[in-house]
Design an enzyme around this catalytic site. Structure first.
Site, short mmCIF file in Angstrom:
data_model
loop_
_atom_site.label_atom_id
_atom_site.label_comp_id
_atom_site.label_asym_id
_atom_site.label_seq_id
_atom_site.Cartn_x
_atom_site.Cartn_y
_atom_site.Cartn_z
N CYS A 1 0.84 -1.20 0.00
CA CYS A 1 0.00 0.00 0.00
C CYS A 1 0.87 1.26 0.00
O CYS A 1 1.41 1.64 1.04
CB CYS A 1 -0.91 0.00 1.22
SG CYS A 1 -1.89 1.50 1.36
N CYS B 1 -0.51 4.10 2.14
CA CYS B 1 -0.31 3.91 3.59
C CYS B 1 1.15 4.15 4.00
O CYS B 1 1.41 4.71 5.06
CB CYS B 1 -0.67 2.50 4.02
SG CYS B 1 -2.15 1.82 3.30
N ASP B 2 2.08 3.68 3.19
CA ASP B 2 3.46 3.57 3.67
C ASP B 2 4.49 4.45 2.96
O ASP B 2 5.66 4.44 3.33
CB ASP B 2 3.92 2.10 3.56
CG ASP B 2 3.11 1.20 4.48
OD1 ASP B 2 2.63 1.71 5.51
OD2 ASP B 2 2.94 0.01 4.18
#
Ligand code: NAP
Length: 312
Positions: free
Chosen positions: A136, A139-140
């Site tokens: 992701c 997300c990261d």
């Protein structure tokens, strides 16, 4: 729980939410069950440029589109529950969905459970999940500000997410198993113009390694068999490795009950599965194009067919 809903929708991605919207508007007593965050794969997609009406310049993100869909479903009265269904009974007029603590009943079930990212498939992968390996970018990506990052895959997801990662990482390299991308031409054109984006063609990640964090991997050229060891810059101590090589369907719950092909649920064009009163919508279905627009369309059709089934 004795209550019998008209419709239970399993999954709150674009298919499930569209089904919730249409079922709610049809005044069906509707429950949407989602185990995690709304949105499914879209919740982790940075930019949506191909949902009709979405303007590229407005930079619609997956989470913002989903937030509006969720609000719309609430507005039309569908109930919501956060729970993980662990078993289902689909035969008969009343379908039963069970979680660890609860039991839900409905006349109709719409399965919109979507799919989850495929692992990269290299040695030691599990050990470095969340320690350098991610699925992701939204997300990261921020963890890799000014670091080096690698992306595995050559489809729309891999290339789009790689471009997103160039906003954070100092260098992003796409590792693709062939010598040409599968991604749409318009996406490729942007990618080839991006100076921070590099390519390792005909290559697969064979193994990953490191102490605590991912700092080493072996990449194999599938044409020549040549192995290349990639090591993190000593000043960094780690690099990022993102996998975007497609998805596996979330259909285990329905194995042996619903007809499937490669784990995807078979339906007719009106989203009917082989069991009366059970419909499937979105990426979980056998279909040719898995997109937000087709998922939403499936959800709408499934809800309208649910109404027909209940009123027959
Ligand atoms: P995809 O189109 O199935 O592409 C998967 C990529 O991963 C392919 O390039 C494939 O290589 C590679 N791959 C598959 N298995 C592999 C393995 N074991 N090892 C190494 N590489 C492997 O998946 P996706 O990009 O996630 O897209 C899924 C669907 O969502 C598609 O329909 C796509 O169009 C859609 N999507 C659309 C957008 C958009 O339009 N904005 C964004 C994201 C996704 P090969 O090419 O060699 O097969």
């Amino acid at each position: 729980m004795d209550k019998i809903y008209d419709v239970i929708i399993l999954g709150a991605g674009p298919a499930g939410l569209a089904a919730g919207l249409y079922a709610g508007r049809a005044r069906l007593d509707t429950l949407v069950i989602e185990k995690g965050k709304d949105g499914g794969q879209i919740a982790i997609t940075d930019e949506i440029e191909n949902y009709p009406g979405q303007m590229v310049d407005e930079k619609e993100s997956g989470p913002s589109l989903i937030a509006r869909m969720t609000k719309q479903v609430e507005k039309f009265g569908a109930a919501r529950v956060s729970d993980t269904i662990t078993s289902v009974e689909l035969e008969g007029d009343v379908k039963v969905l069970k979680s660890a603590k609860n039991e839900y009943r409905a006349k109709v079930v719409i399965v919109a459970t979507g799919a989850f990212p495929k692992p990269i498939g290299c040695e030691n992968e599990a050990k470095f999940m969340g320690k350098g390996i991610s699925f992701c970018a939204t997300c990261d990506a921020s963890f890799f500000e000014d670091f080096e990052v690698f992306v595995v895959g050559g489809g729309d997801s891999a290339v789009e997410e790689a471009m997103y990662l160039t906003k954070f990482a100092r260098k992003v390299t796409i590792i693709h198993r062939r010598d040409e991308l599968r991604a749409a031409k318009s996406i490729q054109e942007k990618a080839f113009k991006n100076p921070k984006l590099h390519f390792m063609w005909d290559s697969v990640v064979q193994s990953v390694d490191g102490d605590e964090l991912l700092s080493k991997m072996v990449v194999k050229n599938v044409k020549t068999g040549e192995l290349t060891t990639v090591e993190a810059d000593p000043d960094d101590g780690l690099f990022g490795l993102f996998g975007f090589i497609g998805y596996n369907p979330n259909s285990k719950l329905f194995e042996g009950m619903l007809d499937m092909e490669g784990g995807y649920i078979k339906t007719d064009e009106n989203m009917h599965t082989n069991i009366p009163g059970v419909f499937a919508a979105g990426d979980i279905r056998v279909k040719s194009l898995r997109q937000v627009v087709t998922a939403a369309a499936d959800g709408a059709i499934a809800a309208m067919q649910a109404e027909k089934y209940i009123n027959a």
